[in-house]
Design an enzyme around this catalytic site. Structure first.
Site, PDB file in Angstrom:
ATOM      1  N   MET A  27      19.283  22.895  -3.217  1.00  0.00           N
ATOM      2  CA  MET A  27      19.882  21.596  -2.892  1.00  0.00           C
ATOM      3  C   MET A  27      21.184  21.830  -2.113  1.00  0.00           C
ATOM      4  O   MET A  27      22.032  20.935  -2.021  1.00  0.00           O
ATOM      5  CB  MET A  27      20.127  20.790  -4.163  1.00  0.00           C
ATOM      6  CG  MET A  27      18.833  20.475  -4.908  1.00  0.00           C
ATOM      7  SD  MET A  27      18.872  18.971  -5.875  1.00  0.00           S
ATOM      8  CE  MET A  27      20.184  19.330  -7.029  1.00  0.00           C
ATOM      9  N   TYR A  29      24.917  23.511  -0.801  1.00  0.00           N
ATOM     10  CA  TYR A  29      26.224  23.890  -1.330  1.00  0.00           C
ATOM     11  C   TYR A  29      26.089  25.287  -1.937  1.00  0.00           C
ATOM     12  O   TYR A  29      26.352  25.530  -3.107  1.00  0.00           O
ATOM     13  CB  TYR A  29      26.739  22.873  -2.357  1.00  0.00           C
ATOM     14  CG  TYR A  29      28.256  22.801  -2.339  1.00  0.00           C
ATOM     15  CD1 TYR A  29      28.928  22.275  -1.240  1.00  0.00           C
ATOM     16  CD2 TYR A  29      29.016  23.287  -3.394  1.00  0.00           C
ATOM     17  CE1 TYR A  29      30.302  22.228  -1.195  1.00  0.00           C
ATOM     18  CE2 TYR A  29      30.405  23.243  -3.356  1.00  0.00           C
ATOM     19  CZ  TYR A  29      31.032  22.709  -2.256  1.00  0.00           C
ATOM     20  OH  TYR A  29      32.400  22.663  -2.219  1.00  0.00           O
ATOM     21  N   LEU A  30      25.660  26.188  -1.063  1.00  0.00           N
ATOM     22  CA  LEU A  30      25.175  27.501  -1.503  1.00  0.00           C
ATOM     23  C   LEU A  30      26.284  28.369  -2.078  1.00  0.00           C
ATOM     24  O   LEU A  30      27.421  28.333  -1.610  1.00  0.00           O
ATOM     25  CB  LEU A  30      24.514  28.221  -0.317  1.00  0.00           C
ATOM     26  CG  LEU A  30      23.373  27.446   0.345  1.00  0.00           C
ATOM     27  CD1 LEU A  30      22.853  28.215   1.556  1.00  0.00           C
ATOM     28  CD2 LEU A  30      22.245  27.170  -0.646  1.00  0.00           C
ATOM     29  N   HIS A  31      25.935  29.142  -3.081  1.00  0.00           N
ATOM     30  CA  HIS A  31      26.864  30.101  -3.691  1.00  0.00           C
ATOM     31  C   HIS A  31      26.137  31.434  -3.833  1.00  0.00           C
ATOM     32  O   HIS A  31      24.949  31.562  -3.449  1.00  0.00           O
ATOM     33  CB  HIS A  31      27.382  29.572  -5.032  1.00  0.00           C
ATOM     34  CG  HIS A  31      26.311  29.137  -5.968  1.00  0.00           C
ATOM     35  ND1 HIS A  31      25.423  30.018  -6.549  1.00  0.00           N
ATOM     36  CD2 HIS A  31      25.946  27.903  -6.409  1.00  0.00           C
ATOM     37  CE1 HIS A  31      24.596  29.362  -7.312  1.00  0.00           C
ATOM     38  NE2 HIS A  31      24.869  28.066  -7.240  1.00  0.00           N
ATOM     39  N   GLY A  33      24.760  32.842  -6.219  1.00  0.00           N
ATOM     40  CA  GLY A  33      23.495  32.782  -6.957  1.00  0.00           C
ATOM     41  C   GLY A  33      22.347  32.512  -5.990  1.00  0.00           C
ATOM     42  O   GLY A  33      21.337  33.233  -5.973  1.00  0.00           O
ATOM     43  N   HIS A  34      22.508  31.458  -5.159  1.00  0.00           N
ATOM     44  CA  HIS A  34      21.466  31.166  -4.159  1.00  0.00           C
ATOM     45  C   HIS A  34      21.256  32.369  -3.232  1.00  0.00           C
ATOM     46  O   HIS A  34      20.121  32.726  -2.896  1.00  0.00           O
ATOM     47  CB  HIS A  34      21.889  29.995  -3.256  1.00  0.00           C
ATOM     48  CG  HIS A  34      22.052  28.683  -3.956  1.00  0.00           C
ATOM     49  ND1 HIS A  34      23.262  28.041  -4.073  1.00  0.00           N
ATOM     50  CD2 HIS A  34      21.138  27.876  -4.558  1.00  0.00           C
ATOM     51  CE1 HIS A  34      23.093  26.891  -4.701  1.00  0.00           C
ATOM     52  NE2 HIS A  34      21.814  26.772  -5.014  1.00  0.00           N
ATOM     53  N   GLN A 150      13.716  25.275 -15.758  1.00  0.00           N
ATOM     54  CA  GLN A 150      13.134  24.894 -14.463  1.00  0.00           C
ATOM     55  C   GLN A 150      12.191  25.997 -13.963  1.00  0.00           C
ATOM     56  O   GLN A 150      11.062  25.724 -13.533  1.00  0.00           O
ATOM     57  CB  GLN A 150      14.252  24.648 -13.460  1.00  0.00           C
ATOM     58  CG  GLN A 150      13.782  24.494 -12.028  1.00  0.00           C
ATOM     59  CD  GLN A 150      14.896  24.094 -11.096  1.00  0.00           C
ATOM     60  OE1 GLN A 150      15.182  22.925 -10.962  1.00  0.00           O
ATOM     61  NE2 GLN A 150      15.526  25.049 -10.420  1.00  0.00           N
TER      62      GLN A 150
HETATM   63  O1  PAF Z   1      17.458  24.159  -8.612  1.00  0.00           O
HETATM   64  C1  PAF Z   1      17.567  23.362  -7.666  1.00  0.00           C
HETATM   65  O2  PAF Z   1      18.452  23.467  -6.812  1.00  0.00           O
HETATM   66  C2  PAF Z   1      16.575  22.213  -7.554  1.00  0.00           C
HETATM   67  O3  PAF Z   1      16.208  21.733  -8.795  1.00  0.00           O
HETATM   68  C3  PAF Z   1      15.345  22.548  -6.698  1.00  0.00           C
HETATM   69  C4  PAF Z   1      14.504  23.647  -7.337  1.00  0.00           C
HETATM   70  C5  PAF Z   1      15.770  22.981  -5.309  1.00  0.00           C
HETATM   71  C6  PAF Z   1      14.455  21.310  -6.551  1.00  0.00           C
HETATM   72  O4  PAF Z   1      15.125  20.268  -5.942  1.00  0.00           O
END
Ligand code: PAF
Length: 277
Positions: A27, A29-31, A33-34, A150
């Site tokens: 979603m 606003y990357l950090h 972790g991403h 998730q």
């Molecule tokens: O973890 C997230 O950022 C969101 O839940 C995802 C998996 C991108 C789905 O919108």
């Protein structure tokens, strides 16, 4: 890096035959972790696709959809630096056009833990992720372990729906004081930021109790709760579950994982840890 905003254009991408495609849904606003997920995809796969889409369907009516942090220019420059091939940035109007009516739900698992206080959250997550998978056509999808439930639910969805996809998890990336990296950490003011590491302290204390021989889940949870409360956190849940089925356990074994959700002021944070690592 190619930036693609339209669904038909992403659907039309022709990957080289036999290329392994790695996908990181985000979603924005990357950090770090991403970026660790992006790096894992880059290491394992021939083509790396990252989506940035703040998915309205996974936010409850009183949640932070409008205020969710966004910084597309910074995100795109980070993705470029991490050698991403395609950044896919669909619009909400294209993902959910008027009359949209199809939803995906992993029943049971979606009502536990975070699902109990965020009804419909996982339905929104599963729906958007399945749509993204159908558009991107990846072979591997990378998820952060911070959102353990998730990851677990999406793996179950992939299995139940026979998706030709490996769902892989990557370890939690933490700040120096142990706070798990999260886009929502940006909501914390300086005092809350100091308090926020109490989730990690509670997890570490639990792990130490286990190391010292404690096996009683209720006692470990009570000690974790005391740490959170003494740091002014409002507990949503503290549970110890079996990592292989997300069911609560009474006694600790190799699969026992503590999951915590707590409010530090307004922001709600989550974290988790295997207790016998
Ligand atoms: O973890 C997230 O950022 C969101 O839940 C995802 C998996 C991108 C789905 O919108």
């Amino acid at each position: 890096m190619q930036v693609i905003r339209s669904i038909p254009q992403m659907l039309a991408v022709q990957y080289t035959p036999a290329a392994q495609v790695g996908f990181v849904p985000t979603m924005g606003y990357l950090h770090d972790g991403h970026l660790s997920l992006v790096d894992a995809a880059r290491r394992d796969c021939d083509v790396v696709v990252v989506s940035i889409f703040v998915n309205p369907a996974q936010f409850g009516p009183s949640e932070d959809l409008q205020s969710y942090p966004r910084d597309m220019d910074r995100d795109l420059s980070l993705l470029q630096k991490h050698h991403v091939d395609y950044a896919f940035l669909p619009d909400a109007e294209d993902m959910y056009p008027e009359g949209y009516a199809t939803w995906v739900e992993v029943s049971g698992l979606s009502d536990l833990l975070c699902g109990a206080s965020r009804p419909n959250h996982f339905k929104g997550v599963c729906t958007v992720v399945l749509k993204l998978i159908n558009i991107v056509h990846p072979h591997c999808m990378y998820m952060g372990e911070k959102d353990f439930q998730q990851y677990f639910i999406l793996r179950k969805m992939a299995e139940d729906l026979n998706l030709n996809l490996r769902v892989l998890s990557c370890p939690i990336i933490r700040e120096e004081d142990g706070l798990a990296k999260s886009s929502r950490n940006s909501y914390l003011d300086s005092q809350q930021r100091q308090q926020a590491s109490c989730l990690y302290q509670a997890l570490r204390n639990s792990r130490q109790m286990v190391k010292a021989g404690e096996c009683d889940a209720a006692k470990i949870i009570a000690a974790a709760e005391a740490i959170l409360i003494s740091n002014n956190a409002k507990v949503d849940y503290i549970q110890i579950v079996n990592s292989t089925n997300l069911m609560p356990v009474d006694s600790i074994d190799e699969n026992s994982r503590m999951l915590i959700a707590a409010w530090i002021g307004k922001p709600r944070l989550i974290d988790n840890m295997l207790l016998k690592a």
